[in-house]
Motif scaffolding. Structure first.
Motif, short mmCIF file in Angstrom:
data_model
loop_
_atom_site.label_atom_id
_atom_site.label_comp_id
_atom_site.label_asym_id
_atom_site.label_seq_id
_atom_site.Cartn_x
_atom_site.Cartn_y
_atom_site.Cartn_z
N VAL A 179 21.25 -14.33 18.16
CA VAL A 179 21.14 -13.14 17.31
C VAL A 179 21.73 -13.46 15.94
CG1 VAL A 179 21.98 -10.78 17.00
CG2 VAL A 179 21.11 -11.53 19.23
N SER A 180 20.95 -13.13 14.89
CA SER A 180 21.40 -13.46 13.55
C SER A 180 21.43 -12.23 12.64
CB SER A 180 20.47 -14.52 12.95
OG SER A 180 19.14 -14.01 12.92
N GLY A 181 21.48 -11.07 13.24
CA GLY A 181 21.55 -9.85 12.43
C GLY A 181 20.85 -8.71 13.12
N ILE A 182 20.64 -7.64 12.36
CA ILE A 182 19.98 -6.46 12.93
C ILE A 182 18.87 -5.98 12.00
CG2 ILE A 182 22.00 -5.63 14.22
CD1 ILE A 182 22.35 -3.55 11.87
N ARG A 183 17.94 -5.26 12.61
CA ARG A 183 16.96 -4.46 11.89
C ARG A 183 17.35 -3.02 12.14
NH1 ARG A 183 12.81 -3.95 14.53
NH2 ARG A 183 13.21 -5.49 16.16
N THR A 184 17.25 -2.17 11.12
CA THR A 184 17.55 -0.76 11.32
C THR A 184 16.26 0.02 11.48
OG1 THR A 184 17.45 -0.10 9.00
CG2 THR A 184 19.53 -1.04 9.77
N THR A 185 16.37 1.25 11.93
CA THR A 185 15.18 2.09 12.13
C THR A 185 14.50 2.39 10.80
OG1 THR A 185 16.64 4.00 12.15
CG2 THR A 185 15.92 3.18 14.28
N SER A 186 15.26 2.27 9.70
CA SER A 186 14.65 2.50 8.39
C SER A 186 14.02 1.22 7.84
CB SER A 186 15.69 3.04 7.41
OG SER A 186 16.79 2.14 7.34
N GLY A 187 14.05 0.15 8.64
CA GLY A 187 13.37 -1.08 8.23
C GLY A 187 14.25 -2.07 7.49
N GLU A 188 15.50 -1.73 7.30
CA GLU A 188 16.40 -2.63 6.58
C GLU A 188 16.82 -3.79 7.50
OE1 GLU A 188 20.63 -2.40 4.15
OE2 GLU A 188 19.57 -0.55 4.63
N VAL A 189 17.04 -4.93 6.88
CA VAL A 189 17.49 -6.10 7.62
C VAL A 189 18.87 -6.48 7.13
CG1 VAL A 189 17.13 -8.59 7.83
CG2 VAL A 189 15.20 -7.01 8.19
N ILE A 190 19.80 -6.65 8.04
CA ILE A 190 21.14 -7.11 7.67
C ILE A 190 21.44 -8.36 8.48
CG2 ILE A 190 23.59 -6.52 7.46
CD1 ILE A 190 22.80 -3.56 7.58
N GLU A 191 21.71 -9.45 7.78
CA GLU A 191 21.97 -10.70 8.49
C GLU A 191 23.45 -10.86 8.75
OE1 GLU A 191 20.05 -13.84 6.35
OE2 GLU A 191 18.06 -13.19 7.05
N ALA A 192 23.76 -11.54 9.85
CA ALA A 192 25.16 -11.77 10.19
C ALA A 192 25.23 -12.87 11.23
CB ALA A 192 25.79 -10.50 10.74
N ASP A 193 26.44 -13.38 11.42
CA ASP A 193 26.64 -14.43 12.43
C ASP A 193 26.84 -13.85 13.82
OD1 ASP A 193 26.71 -16.67 10.51
OD2 ASP A 193 28.46 -15.58 9.75
N ALA A 194 27.27 -12.58 13.85
CA ALA A 194 27.49 -11.93 15.15
C ALA A 194 27.35 -10.43 14.99
CB ALA A 194 28.87 -12.28 15.69
N VAL A 195 27.01 -9.75 16.10
CA VAL A 195 26.89 -8.29 16.11
C VAL A 195 27.76 -7.75 17.23
CG1 VAL A 195 25.31 -6.33 16.30
CG2 VAL A 195 24.51 -8.46 15.28
N VAL A 196 28.63 -6.80 16.90
CA VAL A 196 29.50 -6.18 17.90
C VAL A 196 28.96 -4.81 18.24
CG1 VAL A 196 31.85 -5.35 18.37
CG2 VAL A 196 31.51 -7.44 17.02
N ASN A 197 28.71 -4.58 19.52
CA ASN A 197 28.22 -3.29 20.01
C ASN A 197 29.42 -2.40 20.33
OD1 ASN A 197 27.06 -1.12 21.35
ND2 ASN A 197 26.48 -2.31 23.18
N ALA A 198 29.78 -1.55 19.35
CA ALA A 198 30.89 -0.62 19.56
C ALA A 198 30.35 0.80 19.46
CB ALA A 198 31.99 -0.86 18.52
N ALA A 199 29.23 1.04 20.12
CA ALA A 199 28.51 2.31 19.97
C ALA A 199 28.94 3.35 20.99
CB ALA A 199 27.01 2.07 20.05
N GLY A 200 30.03 3.11 21.69
CA GLY A 200 30.59 4.13 22.57
C GLY A 200 29.61 4.58 23.63
N THR A 201 29.42 5.89 23.72
CA THR A 201 28.55 6.46 24.74
C THR A 201 27.10 6.02 24.55
OG1 THR A 201 30.06 8.32 24.74
CG2 THR A 201 28.01 8.62 25.93
N TRP A 202 26.77 5.60 23.33
CA TRP A 202 25.41 5.13 23.04
C TRP A 202 25.31 3.60 23.14
CZ3 TRP A 202 28.12 9.09 21.14
CH2 TRP A 202 27.56 10.36 21.35
N GLY A 203 26.36 2.99 23.69
CA GLY A 203 26.42 1.54 23.82
C GLY A 203 25.34 0.98 24.72
N GLY A 204 24.89 1.76 25.70
CA GLY A 204 23.83 1.30 26.58
C GLY A 204 22.53 1.11 25.80
#
Lengths: 399, 496, 91
Positions: A179-204
């Motif tokens: 994994v090298s980043g995320i795509r958002t629902t608005s179509g934006e791309v953000i690159e990164a070396d790692a992604v941390v899932n800290a979405a709480g109740t929406w973490g699933g």
């Protein structure tokens, strides 16, 4: 190194604080403003008293130390961090017996647990008919939204960015499948070396979208808030059956009373636990039961007005342990969610662990300390995770 | 609480109506006249009438020779009130209507449909008809629910608004109507909207000196809405009547002015009034000072939506951006068997509320008496009247916006949240730190966390942080009550 | 002194009321505008909204704190007290 933290709740902001402390570049993304989800529905518990020895207890002890560090960095007063201590009361003699033996096990793990001769000395307004209590001086309290907000500001001062209004749609992957980043629902791309899932109740849901599904489910709770009072309840006071209920997997309603004062003067009365998905409706019998239980512990509450009830959805995993660490199925993704009702207390230790995994200071291998919290335990149990993310994804309301 | 004659579904009543103001009264009277349905009517007041026809609490044993309250000129259209009250009294005598006054609704929940019953709603109430300390809770069930909970004054903070003697105009009016008491001898009235006029007129008629009605907007704005106004000559006549009273008592009507400060130490002693410029901001150097012992302020009304939000009803916005319940022509909400009438569907005054109450009754009758739920009976003359009066209400709202410059009057020391004593400086700091709505401001500063739960400061907090009224707060507890009263509620759940 | 023969006690003084009036209306009629001090700054408060929404007019009635003067109907012989802060003893 650049890290995206998904979620600006207490866990996400604690991760951002811990990561930026090590000089790591951080972007925090959330659909909502800081602390707007389950963070704003919590009582602010930082507890050792309710933990049994094991990985979660170790994380609670690490978190407690880290909370004190954070308090020193941002000012304890500014986040209403208080070393107020906890008092666990037994409502029956049999209950007192199990409370004492539970405390013996905790002491062996390094927890300070003091048997109380006369509970009324600690809490003068307690019902005089309670058979006994245990005092946990290390239990603390914090105002969760202030704490999340302050940790985020601190991270921003160290260069972190906060992107509010973004929702993760999926992961970017490099040629090696990492994994090298995320795509958002608005179509934006953000690159990164790692992604941390800290979405709480929406973490699933977020885990699924990042390629690492984990079974995080909502467990509804109601908290009652009274009119402002002078300091009548000094500690975090709860009944011994609370511990049992937290660890229960029952689908029905469980209530066990937690009573505590706040900086603002109100008394908070929790906490019910129900597995009803994201059903937002009020259950009047839950409110009535909590009122009855609170009055049984603190009789003066009968004449105190109830002003407000708030509702939250705790993120829980079937084994009641949080999911913290790298996901072997999706290299570059780390989970930091599923803390159930203990997310406020365990947030700072979680931020520490995530940082250690990312910097290589800690190895995610079987047998290591905190290995029981790794996502590895859900790998291969795809059927369970599928059904979990399905039911969570059904309805993902903004709180 | 049990009612011997249960409806076929097992509910206490076919219909429970919450609110006994003009909308609720009209709804109940219509249900009694045009259907055979049974009705429960709940209101926090001590009798029917709501704020519009507010009365003193009924006295069990009237004292002979006691001076009669001076009520002349206080109420509009008292004949309608008496006609509706008589209809309610007859309904109660016949056993089809059960009234519960001095009962505060703290929640409404949907009943699970049982094997036989069709579901319906449980209205959870606190009985405050007794002495303080005697409160008790109970539940009233109905197959259908009508929400007619009205609205309350919208207030905006300004320096000194927390001084005793500064009240909402509705508060001044309530004192006159229910207590026969004028809050002061020299009174300033400020804010915007046609409601300022009757309050000023009533105070003047009662012998108080009204130093001015400081209306932030200008009556000329009405002309822009000339079509809606022309079709509502009757409503204009009402306004003309107040204007005549004001003229007779030499009350200055001062358009484009706003009260920018109240002065005093332990109570209000004076106000500063500034001219409002074309940009909606107080003009610098224009302030004049008036000595007063009471002040009334009002910036329109906020519909009471606690129950609607708890039940998840779909909301819409009125022309001023205020959230209101979305209803169809028969005042059905988005949830089957839940209806809303009166100010909860948009602030429009008593005449519109009466029409809406009747329409809601016809919606209930249609849905509960087995007619095809998809069919829409013609709303008839009331439907036509609702459209006409609704257009007038829209015109009024458009003509009376809150001027943007209200914020200019604030200083960092101005109290924004009266309950938790949060000052504007703290709110401003939270907004500068990134708070983008009232909820964030609340979490960071305690604004709206106190006794009133943001009912008073929530509008200001939303304007300050988001620039517009926000989504209404969810208040799962609609009215506070002692925990002891709640803990006593029937014991059927004790097994849990 | 008064045209009414019904009264309640407020801070040790007799306040007459017309039957059906609230405590708040009777107090204002008697020239009293404040009967509460706020819990943080000790500022005086009285009626504000007048219809039970704002909770500014809280006082202690017959030993029960935090009663809304604008809602509680006066009864002959009632005892009302200025309420300081939360209305509860700080013990």
């Amino acid at each position: 190194m650049k890290v995206i933290v998904v979620g600006a709740g207490i866990v996400g902001t604690a991760c951002a604080e811990a990561l930026t402390r090590e000089g790591i570049e951080v972007v925090v993304v959330d659909r909502l403003p800081v602390g707007a989800g389950t963070t704003s529905r919590g009582e602010g518990n930082i507890l050792l008293s309710d933990k049994a020895p094991g990985a979660e207890m170790a994380l609670a002890q690490l978190s407690r130390r880290t909370w004190l560090e954070v308090g020193d960095l941002v000012g304890r007063e500014s986040i209403e961090l208080e070393e107020k201590g906890g008092v666990v009361v037994a409502t029956t003699h049999q209950g007192l017996g199990s409370l004492i033996s539970f405390a013996d096990r905790q002491r062996a793990a390094g927890v300070m647990a003091l048997e109380v001769e006369d509970p009324l000395v600690l809490e003068p307004h307690l019902s005089p008919s309670l058979p006994g209590a245990m005092h946990y001086p290390e239990d603390m309290q914090v105002q969760p939204v202030l704490a999340a907000s302050r940790m985020l500001v601190l991270a921003q001062q160290r260069g972190a960015q906060f992107r509010c209004g973004l929702e993760v749609a999926g992961a970017l992957t490099d040629t090696n499948g990492a994994v090298s980043g995320i795509r958002t629902t608005s179509g934006e791309v953000i690159e990164a070396d790692a992604v941390v899932n800290a979405a709480g109740t929406w973490g699933g849901v977020v885990g699924e979208r990042l390629g690492g599904p984990i079974p995080v489910l909502p467990r509804r709770g109601f908290v009652l808030v009274t009119e402002p009072l002078p300091p009548m309840v000094r500690h975090k006071v709860y009944t011994a059956d609370y511990v049992e209920n937290v660890e229960s997997s029952g689908e029905g309603l469980e209530t066990s009373c937690v009573v505590e004062g706040t900086h603002g003067g109100t008394v908070l009365i929790g906490a019910s636990r129900e597995r009803v998905g994201f059903d937002t409706s009020l259950r009047v019998d839950v409110v009535e039961t909590l009122a009855r239980q609170a009055i049984a512990i603190f009789p003066f509450l009968a004449d105190v007005n109830l002003l407000r009830v708030y509702r939250g959805f705790r993120p829980y995993c079937p084994d009641h342990l949080p999911v913290i660490g790298p996901d072997p199925r999706a290299p570059g993704v780390l989970h930091a969610c599923g803390h159930e009702g203990a997310g406020i207390g365990l947030a700072t230790g979680t931020g520490r662990l995530i940082t250690d995994y990312l910097t290589g200071a800690r190895k995610s291998e079987p047998g290591a300390e905190f290995a029981a919290l790794l996502p590895d335990r859900f790998v291969g149990a795809e059927s369970a995770s599928e059904s979990a993310s399905e039911s969570v994804a059904e309805q993902v309301p903004a709180l | 609480m049990t009612t011997p004659d249960l409806t076929p579904s097992g509910a206490d009543h076919d219909v429970v109506v919450i609110g006994a103001g003009p909308a609720g009264m009209a709804c109940v009277a219509t249900l009694l006249a045009e259907t055979s349905l049974t009705v429960g009517l709940v209101d926090a007041g001590h009798g029917a009438g709501g704020q519009y026809w507010r009365q003193p609490a009924p006295v069990p044993t009237p004292h002979p020779g006691e001076p009669a309250p001076r009520r002349a000129g206080l109420h509009h259209d008292l004949a309608t009130f008496h006609r509706l009250r008589d209809a309610l009294d007859r309904g109660a005598a016949s056993g089809r209507l059960a009234t519960r006054f001095a009962h505060h609704v703290w929640s409404v929940t949907a009943n699970d449909p049982g094997p036989v019953a069709e579901g319906g709603f449980a209205v959870h109430v606190v009985d405050r008809s007794g002495r303080p300390g005697d409160e008790s809770t109970s539940t009233i069930t109905g197959r259908a629910l009508v929400i007619a909970t009205g609205a309350f004054d919208r207030a905006l903070p300004f320096p000194g608004w927390d001084l005793p003697g500064v009240m909402t105009v509705g508060g001044l009016q309530a004192l006159l109507k229910a207590g026969d008491v004028a809050a002061g001898r020299r009174v300033a009235i400020g804010g915007t909207g046609p409601f300022l006029l009757p309050v000023a007129a009533a105070l003047a008629a009662r012998g108080s000196t009204v130093v001015g009605v400081f209306e932030a907007n200008h009556p000329v704005r009405w002309l822009r809405e000339s079509r809606a106004v022309a079709r509502n000559v009757g409503k204009l006549g009402e306004g003309a009547g107040y204007a005549a009273t004001l003229l007779r008592h030499r009350v200055p009507l001062r358009p484009r002015r706003m009260i920018v400060a109240a002065h005093g130490t332990d109570r209000v002693e004076a106000v500063s009034v500034a001219r409002v410029g074309r940009d909606g901001r107080p003009v610098e150097g224009s302030a004049e000072r008036h000595t007063v012992d009471a002040v009334g302020v009002g910036w329109g009304f906020t519909p009471q939506l606690d129950i609607a939000v708890t039940l998840g009803l779909r909301l819409t916005r009125d022309r001023g951006g205020t959230p209101v319940v979305e209803v169809d022509r028969l005042h059905r909400s988005s949830r089957p068997r839940v209806y809303a009438a009166g100010e909860t569907c948009g602030v429009g005054g008593a005449a519109l509320a009466l029409v809406e109450g009747r329409l809601a009754a016809r919606g209930v009758a249609h849905d509960l008496t087995g007619a095809d739920p998809a069919s829409h009976p013609a709303p008839g003359p009331d439907g036509v009247a609702a459209v006409r009066l609704g257009a007038f209400a829209d015109a009024i709202i458009s003509a009376h916006p809150v001027p943007v410059g209200w914020v200019d009057a604030l200083t960092d020391e101005t109290i924004v949240c009266r309950c938790e004593e949060v000052r504007f400086g703290a709110v401003r700091a939270a907004i500068e730190a990134g708070a983008t709505d009232a909820r964030q401001v609340k979490q960071l500063t305690r604004t709206g966390m106190g006794w009133c739960q943001g009912r008073v400061c929530g509008y200001a907090a939303a304007l300050l942080s988001a620039g517009a009224p926000g989504e209404p707060d969810e208040r799962l507890i609609g009215a506070p009550m002692p925990l002891g009263a709640l803990a006593q509620t029937d014991d059927q759940h004790d097994a849990m | 002194m008064s045209e009414f023969d019904t009264s309640f006690d407020f801070d040790g003084r007799r306040v007459p009321f017309r039957p059906g009036q609230t405590l708040g209306a009777a107090l204002v009629a008697a020239g009293t505008t404040a009967w509460r001090t706020t819990r943080l700054e000790g500022r005086p408060r009285g009626l504000f909204c007048g219809i039970g929404v704002c909770f500014d007019c809280l006082l202690t009635v017959d030993g029960h704190a935090n009663q809304r003067a604008c809602l509680v109907v006066a009864r002959d012989g009632m005892t009302a007290l200025t309420q300081e802060g939360t209305g509860h003893d700080d013990t």
